[in-house]
Design a protein around this motif. Structure first.
Motif, PDB file in Angstrom:
ATOM      1  N   PRO A  24       0.791  -1.225   0.000  1.00  0.00           N
ATOM      2  CA  PRO A  24       0.000   0.000   0.000  1.00  0.00           C
ATOM      3  C   PRO A  24       0.832   1.289   0.000  1.00  0.00           C
ATOM      4  O   PRO A  24       0.410   2.301  -0.563  1.00  0.00           O
ATOM      5  N   ASP A  25       2.045   1.243   0.584  1.00  0.00           N
ATOM      6  CA  ASP A  25       2.890   2.443   0.604  1.00  0.00           C
ATOM      7  C   ASP A  25       3.665   2.633  -0.700  1.00  0.00           C
ATOM      8  O   ASP A  25       4.463   3.548  -0.837  1.00  0.00           O
ATOM      9  N   GLY A  26       3.455   1.751  -1.673  1.00  0.00           N
ATOM     10  CA  GLY A  26       4.112   1.855  -2.971  1.00  0.00           C
ATOM     11  C   GLY A  26       5.404   1.053  -3.076  1.00  0.00           C
ATOM     12  O   GLY A  26       5.958   0.918  -4.160  1.00  0.00           O
ATOM     13  N   SER A  27       5.907   0.538  -1.971  1.00  0.00           N
ATOM     14  CA  SER A  27       7.130  -0.252  -2.004  1.00  0.00           C
ATOM     15  C   SER A  27       6.825  -1.681  -2.461  1.00  0.00           C
ATOM     16  O   SER A  27       5.678  -2.086  -2.563  1.00  0.00           O
ATOM     17  N   ILE A  28       7.895  -2.427  -2.719  1.00  0.00           N
ATOM     18  CA  ILE A  28       7.754  -3.814  -3.154  1.00  0.00           C
ATOM     19  C   ILE A  28       7.877  -4.736  -1.943  1.00  0.00           C
ATOM     20  O   ILE A  28       8.784  -4.585  -1.118  1.00  0.00           O
ATOM     21  N   TYR A  57      14.706  -7.918   7.138  1.00  0.00           N
ATOM     22  CA  TYR A  57      13.339  -7.796   6.650  1.00  0.00           C
ATOM     23  C   TYR A  57      12.382  -7.647   7.823  1.00  0.00           C
ATOM     24  O   TYR A  57      12.718  -7.947   8.973  1.00  0.00           O
ATOM     25  N   ASP A  58      11.196  -7.175   7.509  1.00  0.00           N
ATOM     26  CA  ASP A  58      10.102  -7.099   8.473  1.00  0.00           C
ATOM     27  C   ASP A  58       8.962  -7.943   7.949  1.00  0.00           C
ATOM     28  O   ASP A  58       8.662  -7.911   6.750  1.00  0.00           O
ATOM     29  N   ILE A  59       8.303  -8.692   8.837  1.00  0.00           N
ATOM     30  CA  ILE A  59       7.123  -9.452   8.456  1.00  0.00           C
ATOM     31  C   ILE A  59       5.936  -8.497   8.507  1.00  0.00           C
ATOM     32  O   ILE A  59       5.613  -7.949   9.551  1.00  0.00           O
ATOM     33  N   VAL A  60       5.314  -8.283   7.352  1.00  0.00           N
ATOM     34  CA  VAL A  60       4.194  -7.360   7.237  1.00  0.00           C
ATOM     35  C   VAL A  60       2.893  -8.049   7.607  1.00  0.00           C
ATOM     36  O   VAL A  60       2.048  -7.491   8.306  1.00  0.00           O
ATOM     37  N   LEU A  83       4.120 -12.364   4.326  1.00  0.00           N
ATOM     38  CA  LEU A  83       4.440 -11.222   3.472  1.00  0.00           C
ATOM     39  C   LEU A  83       5.529 -10.442   4.179  1.00  0.00           C
ATOM     40  O   LEU A  83       5.384 -10.057   5.342  1.00  0.00           O
ATOM     41  N   ILE A  84       6.642 -10.218   3.467  1.00  0.00           N
ATOM     42  CA  ILE A  84       7.761  -9.491   4.071  1.00  0.00           C
ATOM     43  C   ILE A  84       8.098  -8.251   3.249  1.00  0.00           C
ATOM     44  O   ILE A  84       7.723  -8.125   2.086  1.00  0.00           O
ATOM     45  N   LYS A  85       8.825  -7.350   3.912  1.00  0.00           N
ATOM     46  CA  LYS A  85       9.349  -6.163   3.241  1.00  0.00           C
ATOM     47  C   LYS A  85      10.798  -6.050   3.653  1.00  0.00           C
ATOM     48  O   LYS A  85      11.125  -6.055   4.850  1.00  0.00           O
TER      49      LYS A  85
END
Length: 87
Positions: A24-28, A57-60, A83-85
């Motif tokens: 949602p923030d535009g990142s992958i 990474y962070d677990i979204v 889902l990670i970022k």
């Protein structure tokens, strides 16, 4: 007949797959699926480490964020996603 059985069993064992998605923030982000009878959360964490390297990474979202139990389990087959970022 034996080959058919092996093909079916390989499908149940599963493999770790990754799909890139726009957050949602535009990142992958990376959607990691480590479902199957031979899979565990360790497979998801290993794949996340491979994708993000030393930056971490962070677990979204996903089952791993809630704890170590899969959201869906059918006998020995488990459905596990996270889902990670990358940082």
């Amino acid at each position: 007949m034996r080959i058919l059985f092996l093909v079916i069993m390989a499908g149940f064992a599963g493999c770790t797959t990754v799909n890139d998605i726009r957050l949602p923030d535009g990142s992958i982000g990376h959607s990691i699926n480590c479902s199957g009878t031979a899979q565990s959360w360790g497979n998801c964490y290993t794949k996340a480490e491979e994708l993000c390297g030393d930056s971490g990474y962070d677990i979204v979202a996903g089952d791993a964020k809630q704890g170590s139990t899969p959201a869906t389990q059918y006998g020995a087959y488990r459905s596990s996603n996270m889902l990670i970022k990358c940082r």
